[in-house]
Design an enzyme around this catalytic site. Sequence first.
Site, mmCIF file in Angstrom:
data_model
loop_
_atom_site.group_PDB
_atom_site.id
_atom_site.type_symbol
_atom_site.label_atom_id
_atom_site.label_comp_id
_atom_site.label_asym_id
_atom_site.label_seq_id
_atom_site.Cartn_x
_atom_site.Cartn_y
_atom_site.Cartn_z
ATOM 1 N N GLY A 1 38.705 46.700 26.214
ATOM 2 C CA GLY A 1 40.165 46.793 26.261
ATOM 3 C C GLY A 1 40.727 48.044 26.907
ATOM 4 C CG LEU B 1 38.219 27.594 32.710
ATOM 5 C CD1 LEU B 1 38.057 28.425 33.986
ATOM 6 C CD2 LEU B 1 37.546 26.226 32.879
ATOM 7 C CG HIS C 1 36.583 39.172 39.630
ATOM 8 N ND1 HIS C 1 35.945 38.566 38.561
ATOM 9 C CD2 HIS C 1 35.640 39.370 40.575
ATOM 10 C CE1 HIS C 1 34.661 38.419 38.858
ATOM 11 N NE2 HIS C 1 34.456 38.907 40.067
ATOM 12 C CG ASP D 1 36.714 34.982 38.891
ATOM 13 O OD1 ASP D 1 35.498 35.030 38.630
ATOM 14 O OD2 ASP D 1 37.608 35.476 38.158
HETATM 15 C C1 GRF Z 1 37.227 45.034 33.862
HETATM 16 O O1 GRF Z 1 36.416 45.710 34.804
HETATM 17 C C2 GRF Z 1 37.797 43.775 34.457
HETATM 18 O O2 GRF Z 1 37.946 43.794 35.865
HETATM 19 C C3 GRF Z 1 36.749 42.777 34.115
HETATM 20 O O3 GRF Z 1 36.276 43.123 32.832
HETATM 21 C C4 GRF Z 1 36.419 44.538 32.672
HETATM 22 C C5 GRF Z 1 37.131 44.755 31.357
HETATM 23 O O4 GRF Z 1 37.096 46.118 31.014
HETATM 24 N N1 GRF Z 1 37.225 41.418 34.200
HETATM 25 P P1 GRF Z 1 38.007 46.628 29.779
HETATM 26 O O5 GRF Z 1 37.707 45.708 28.619
HETATM 27 O O6 GRF Z 1 39.423 46.531 30.215
HETATM 28 O O7 GRF Z 1 37.564 48.024 29.521
#
Ligand code: GRF
Length: 193
Positions: free
Chosen positions: A13, A88, A105, A146
């Site tokens: 998070g 999803l 992503h 995605d």
């Molecule tokens: C991020 O790098 C995001 O792009 C990917 O999952 C990661 C989540 O990181 N989908 P966090 O939980 O926000 O630290």
Amino acid sequence: MKKQIAVFASGNGSNAENLITYFNNSKIAQVGLVLTNNPDAGVIQRAKRLNVPVCVFSKKELQNSTKVEEALKSHQIDWIVLAGFLLLFPQKIIQSFPNKIINIHPALLPKYGGKGMYGMRVHKTVAENKETETGITIHFVNENYDEGKIIFQSKTDVKRNDTPEDIAAKIHQLEYKWFPKVIEEQIKIEGFQ
Ligand code: GRF
């Protein structure tokens, strides 16, 4: 009236916290709800510490009940953001929020995307393939992982001896810098239509 944003996350998070903090200073929007499918997700403590309500649901509840829709409704949510959300996203909610659901992503889509390509798995594969650059992609969400319309991308170089952890750190810096700004811009654009 400020636009209300709901943030979905399944893990640590750090992006959710970055968004909450950024929009606490925004004139046009705020994060009004955090939702997660993982009762042990680090995002829960972050949201509680920042006084943002949390809704925890199961995969079954997301697909077969109206628990999530009711939470979005009761918090008057206008925009949905996926920040490290691994399930999803259901068609029924996508239809209720046309062009108002945005995902981030950690790679330059269409490369390194799709089911199972998330977090460190992406960075490990980028390192294994000896890529010389990687980056982030911010896109609208549709019924496929995605594949929604790309809104924004930003690149960073990958050095030959970069580890997956080095790559992850570079990616997080790009995410924290650009994700809130791109979301705010979309809300402004939509606000004026
Ligand atoms: C991020 O790098 C995001 O792009 C990917 O999952 C990661 C989540 O990181 N989908 P966090 O939980 O926000 O630290």
